[in-house]
Enzyme design. Structure first.
Site, PDB file in Angstrom:
ATOM      1  N   PHE A 123       0.770  -1.071   0.209  1.00 39.26           N
ATOM      2  CA  PHE A 123      -0.030  -0.053   0.043  1.00 39.26           C
ATOM      3  C   PHE A 123       1.055   1.386  -0.038  1.00 39.26           C
ATOM      4  CE2 PHE A 123      -2.124   3.345   2.581  1.00 39.26           C
ATOM      5  CZ  PHE A 123      -3.383   3.146   1.931  1.00 39.26           C
ATOM      6  N   TRP A 156       8.836   4.571   2.998  1.00 42.68           N
ATOM      7  CA  TRP A 156       8.302   3.674   4.227  1.00 42.68           C
ATOM      8  C   TRP A 156       7.447   2.632   3.813  1.00 42.68           C
ATOM      9  CZ3 TRP A 156       7.486   9.006   5.220  1.00 42.68           C
ATOM     10  CH2 TRP A 156       8.590   9.779   5.772  1.00 42.68           C
ATOM     11  N   GLN A 279       4.541  -6.969  45.853  1.00 40.09           N
ATOM     12  CA  GLN A 279       3.432  -6.048  45.512  1.00 40.09           C
ATOM     13  C   GLN A 279       4.335  -5.288  44.405  1.00 40.09           C
ATOM     14  OE1 GLN A 279       1.459  -3.236  47.985  1.00 40.09           O
ATOM     15  NE2 GLN A 279      -0.287  -4.835  48.033  1.00 40.09           N
ATOM     16  N   GLY A 340      17.836  -7.428  34.269  1.00 39.50           N
ATOM     17  CA  GLY A 340      18.579  -7.564  33.334  1.00 39.50           C
ATOM     18  C   GLY A 340      18.394  -8.457  32.245  1.00 39.50           C
ATOM     19  N   GLU A 363       0.283   3.397   9.765  1.00 34.27           N
ATOM     20  CA  GLU A 363      -1.236   3.442   9.617  1.00 34.27           C
ATOM     21  C   GLU A 363      -2.160   4.803  10.268  1.00 34.27           C
ATOM     22  OE1 GLU A 363      -3.446   0.128   8.789  1.00 34.27           O
ATOM     23  OE2 GLU A 363      -1.749  -0.892   7.983  1.00 34.27           O
ATOM     24  N   SER A 366      -0.392   8.184  16.507  1.00 37.55           N
ATOM     25  CA  SER A 366      -1.542   8.392  17.541  1.00 37.55           C
ATOM     26  C   SER A 366      -2.218   9.745  17.491  1.00 37.55           C
ATOM     27  CB  SER A 366      -0.754   8.152  18.866  1.00 37.55           C
ATOM     28  OG  SER A 366      -0.223   6.886  19.042  1.00 37.55           O
TER      29      SER A 366
HETATM   30  N1  CAA Z   1     -12.229   8.047   7.140  1.00 40.90           N
HETATM   31  C1  CAA Z   1     -12.961   8.616   6.359  1.00 40.90           C
HETATM   32  N2  CAA Z   1     -12.657   9.824   5.503  1.00 40.90           N
HETATM   33  C2  CAA Z   1     -11.853  10.468   6.132  1.00 40.90           C
HETATM   34  C3  CAA Z   1     -11.014  10.088   7.326  1.00 40.90           C
HETATM   35  C4  CAA Z   1     -11.437   8.996   7.842  1.00 40.90           C
HETATM   36  N3  CAA Z   1     -10.765   8.227   9.053  1.00 40.90           N
HETATM   37  N4  CAA Z   1     -10.264  11.009   7.572  1.00 40.90           N
HETATM   38  C5  CAA Z   1     -10.324  12.012   6.633  1.00 40.90           C
HETATM   39  N5  CAA Z   1     -11.393  11.853   5.778  1.00 40.90           N
HETATM   40  C6  CAA Z   1     -11.872  12.535   4.611  1.00 40.90           C
HETATM   41  C7  CAA Z   1     -12.472  13.785   5.075  1.00 40.90           C
HETATM   42  O1  CAA Z   1     -13.934  13.600   5.307  1.00 40.90           O
HETATM   43  C8  CAA Z   1     -12.457  14.492   3.750  1.00 40.90           C
HETATM   44  O2  CAA Z   1     -13.268  14.300   2.547  1.00 40.90           O
HETATM   45  P1  CAA Z   1     -14.234  15.262   2.134  1.00 40.90           P
HETATM   46  O3  CAA Z   1     -13.430  16.530   1.606  1.00 40.90           O
HETATM   47  O4  CAA Z   1     -14.635  14.461   1.013  1.00 40.90           O
HETATM   48  O5  CAA Z   1     -15.155  15.741   2.980  1.00 40.90           O
HETATM   49  C9  CAA Z   1     -11.022  14.141   3.310  1.00 40.90           C
HETATM   50  O6  CAA Z   1     -10.683  13.073   3.817  1.00 40.90           O
HETATM   51  C10 CAA Z   1      -9.759  15.019   3.657  1.00 40.90           C
HETATM   52  O7  CAA Z   1     -10.024  15.222   4.977  1.00 40.90           O
HETATM   53  P2  CAA Z   1      -9.648  16.592   5.865  1.00 40.90           P
HETATM   54  O8  CAA Z   1     -10.119  17.616   4.911  1.00 40.90           O
HETATM   55  O9  CAA Z   1      -9.927  16.759   7.196  1.00 40.90           O
HETATM   56  O10 CAA Z   1      -8.096  16.776   5.418  1.00 40.90           O
HETATM   57  P3  CAA Z   1      -6.803  17.180   6.452  1.00 40.90           P
HETATM   58  O11 CAA Z   1      -5.741  17.027   5.568  1.00 40.90           O
HETATM   59  O12 CAA Z   1      -6.997  18.092   7.473  1.00 40.90           O
HETATM   60  O13 CAA Z   1      -6.920  15.844   7.274  1.00 40.90           O
HETATM   61  C11 CAA Z   1      -5.950  13.480   7.484  1.00 40.90           C
HETATM   62  C12 CAA Z   1      -6.347  14.470   6.500  1.00 40.90           C
HETATM   63  C13 CAA Z   1      -7.022  13.012   8.552  1.00 40.90           C
HETATM   64  C14 CAA Z   1      -4.827  14.023   8.388  1.00 40.90           C
HETATM   65  C15 CAA Z   1      -5.352  12.289   6.688  1.00 40.90           C
HETATM   66  O14 CAA Z   1      -4.313  12.826   5.718  1.00 40.90           O
HETATM   67  C16 CAA Z   1      -4.763  11.038   7.338  1.00 40.90           C
HETATM   68  O15 CAA Z   1      -5.560  10.166   7.792  1.00 40.90           O
HETATM   69  N6  CAA Z   1      -3.498  10.936   7.285  1.00 40.90           N
HETATM   70  C17 CAA Z   1      -2.740   9.671   8.031  1.00 40.90           C
HETATM   71  C18 CAA Z   1      -2.366   8.842   6.850  1.00 40.90           C
HETATM   72  C19 CAA Z   1      -1.900   7.578   7.355  1.00 40.90           C
HETATM   73  O16 CAA Z   1      -2.626   7.120   7.832  1.00 40.90           O
HETATM   74  N7  CAA Z   1      -0.977   7.242   6.614  1.00 40.90           N
HETATM   75  C20 CAA Z   1      -0.552   5.983   7.002  1.00 40.90           C
HETATM   76  C21 CAA Z   1       0.235   5.248   5.736  1.00 40.90           C
HETATM   77  S1  CAA Z   1       0.216   3.685   5.306  1.00 40.90           S
HETATM   78  C22 CAA Z   1       0.866   2.629   6.401  1.00 40.90           C
HETATM   79  O17 CAA Z   1       1.384   2.902   7.235  1.00 40.90           O
HETATM   80  C23 CAA Z   1       0.801   1.154   5.924  1.00 40.90           C
HETATM   81  C24 CAA Z   1       2.060   0.373   6.825  1.00 40.90           C
HETATM   82  O18 CAA Z   1       3.043   0.681   6.142  1.00 40.90           O
HETATM   83  C25 CAA Z   1       1.695  -0.415   7.461  1.00 40.90           C
END
Ligand code: CAA
Length: 379
Positions: A123, A156, A279, A340, A363, A366
């Site tokens: 992904f 990453w 404890q 240790g 993903e 926090s």
């Molecule tokens: N579920 C569904 N829709 C969501 C959502 C969620 N959890 N979070 C945001 N959205 C939607 C919003 O509703 C919005 O949609 P519309 O414009 O159509 O209404 C759109 O996404 C954009 O959201 P915002 O306007 O709130 O944008 P933002 O920039 O302020 O926030 C964010 C977006 C929530 C921070 C998002 O960028 C985010 O989730 N970032 C984290 C990304 C992430 O989790 N990356 C992980 C990488 S993959 C990985 O780690 C895999 C691995 O290796 C194991």
């Protein structure tokens, strides 16, 4: 919420427990130390159906529910969190989205081998300058008629080199911001696609994490998932489900460390008695067990909501936030209880602490989970 597991769910949990004990435990320390990708173990996980658990049997999957998936994830991650992340990415971030939003042709060509575990997927959302801030994709996909021209770098990426099929997110129309992002199925051997360096990591060192480079990669139009501009919605949707898997990974790490600490505390003597009789140690065990149980309930709540086709966005973010903090706290205390011995490889808990840290980062960190939770509370 029904907390009674079905016979099928318990059978899946037992199969995963046995697999972890007999197939993953031997060699887990060496794979961590030498950063060896668990190719043989992943192949067996595929044969046992752990890589496409929730995919319908029609497409080569197990047709199981999310509860079964989290039970299996916990058991695998109790022993080897590196194998756990391979399993989590393939199930949640790759197969789930393909089954829900892919075309019939995409499902036959890509989902079937992925669900059977014949190949694994990756992904690809994060970029050097877009981790948490995922709407700001620099990778571009220029619409050229019957294909897209893909250019950019991803960072990453779990299963970076071991995958064969990559779900890549890219900006097609900058003006439309995140509504101009698309998701594409990219095959490893497409010309212009280069696997970059393997990252040297603190934890989950058996999993292979790479940067990926795309230079004028021609991606056929039929490899776009969903309507034009659907990519960001897809990413958010699959991450909501993926977060349940990572929460279960964190729970597995915490439970594994707790069980080792509990056992050790009943064997090790200090000041004339088993240390569990002090404890200071007994209270640590109480706190660890309580946080683990609370994590489990949050995870099952999120999994149940998902299985009932209800909104699980806030529930999955809460589960990941709490379980990942629990994994960190419990593994640190597990080391403390081991003294240790906890600081050396053979006792496993130091690896578990290193593995736990990533569950607070990938993903969605926090802090991102708190954004998701608070936006839901305040909407
Ligand atoms: N579920 C569904 N829709 C969501 C959502 C969620 N959890 N979070 C945001 N959205 C939607 C919003 O509703 C919005 O949609 P519309 O414009 O159509 O209404 C759109 O996404 C954009 O959201 P915002 O306007 O709130 O944008 P933002 O920039 O302020 O926030 C964010 C977006 C929530 C921070 C998002 O960028 C985010 O989730 N970032 C984290 C990304 C992430 O989790 N990356 C992980 C990488 S993959 C990985 O780690 C895999 C691995 O290796 C194991």
């Amino acid at each position: 919420m029904d907390l009674n597991f079905t016979e099928e769910q318990l059978a899946v949990k037992e199969a995963a427990r046995e697999f972890a004990e007999f197939e993953l435990l031997p060699g887990v320390i060496e794979r961590d130390e030498k950063e060896i990708f668990p190719a043989e173990q992943v192949k067996k996980m595929g044969e046992m159906g752990f890589l496409g658990m929730m995919v319908s049997p029609e497409y080569g999957g197990g047709g199981m529910d999310t509860v079964s998936y989290v039970l299996a994830m916990e058991e695998i991650c109790k022993v080897d969190a590196s194998c756990g992340v391979v399993m989590s990415v393939n199930n949640s971030l790759v197969c789930w989205g393909l089954e829900k939003y892919g075309t019939e042709e995409q499902k036959q060509k890509y989902l079937v081998p992925l669900a059977k575990g014949e190949v694994i997927g990756a992904f690809c959302l994060s970029e050097p300058e877009a981790g948490s801030d995922a709407t700001h994709q620099r990778t571009t996909a220029e619409d050229k008629g019957d294909y897209y021209l893909l250019n950019g770098t991803k960072n990453w990426i779990t299963n970076g080199n071991s995958a064969s099929i990559y779900i890549v997110y890219a900006q097609t129309d900058k003006e439309k911001r995140h509504h101009g992002i698309n998701a594409f199925i990219v095959e490893k051997d497409m010309p212009g696609f280069v696997i970059g360096k393997k990252e040297k990591k603190l934890g989950i060192r058996g999993s292979d994490t790479h940067s990926l480079m795309f230079t004028d990669v021609k991606v056929p139009k039929e490899n776009r998932i969903g309507e034009d501009g659907f990519g960001f919605k897809l990413a958010m949707g699959v991450l909501n489900g993926g977060r349940i898997g990572i929460a279960a990974q964190a729970l597995g790490i915490a439970t594994g460390a707790f069980e080792l600490a509990l056992k050790y505390s009943k064997e090790r003597k200090a000041f004339g008695v088993e240390i569990s009789k002090h404890q200071a140690i007994a209270f640590k065990l109480s706190d660890m067990a309580t946080a683990i149980e609370a994590s489990r309930l949050l995870i099952l709540q999120a999994a149940n909501l998902k299985d009932d086709k209800k909104d699980f966005t806030k529930a999955s973010a809460m589960a990941k936030l709490f379980a990942s903090q629990t994994a960190m706290d419990v593994t640190i205390e597990a080391i403390q209880i081991h003294g240790g011995y906890g600081y050396v490889q053979e006792y496993h808990v130091e690896r578990m602490m290193r593995d736990a840290k990533i569950t607070q980062i990938y993903e969605g960190t926090s802090e991102i989970q708190k954004i998701v939770i608070s936006r839901d509370l305040l909407k």
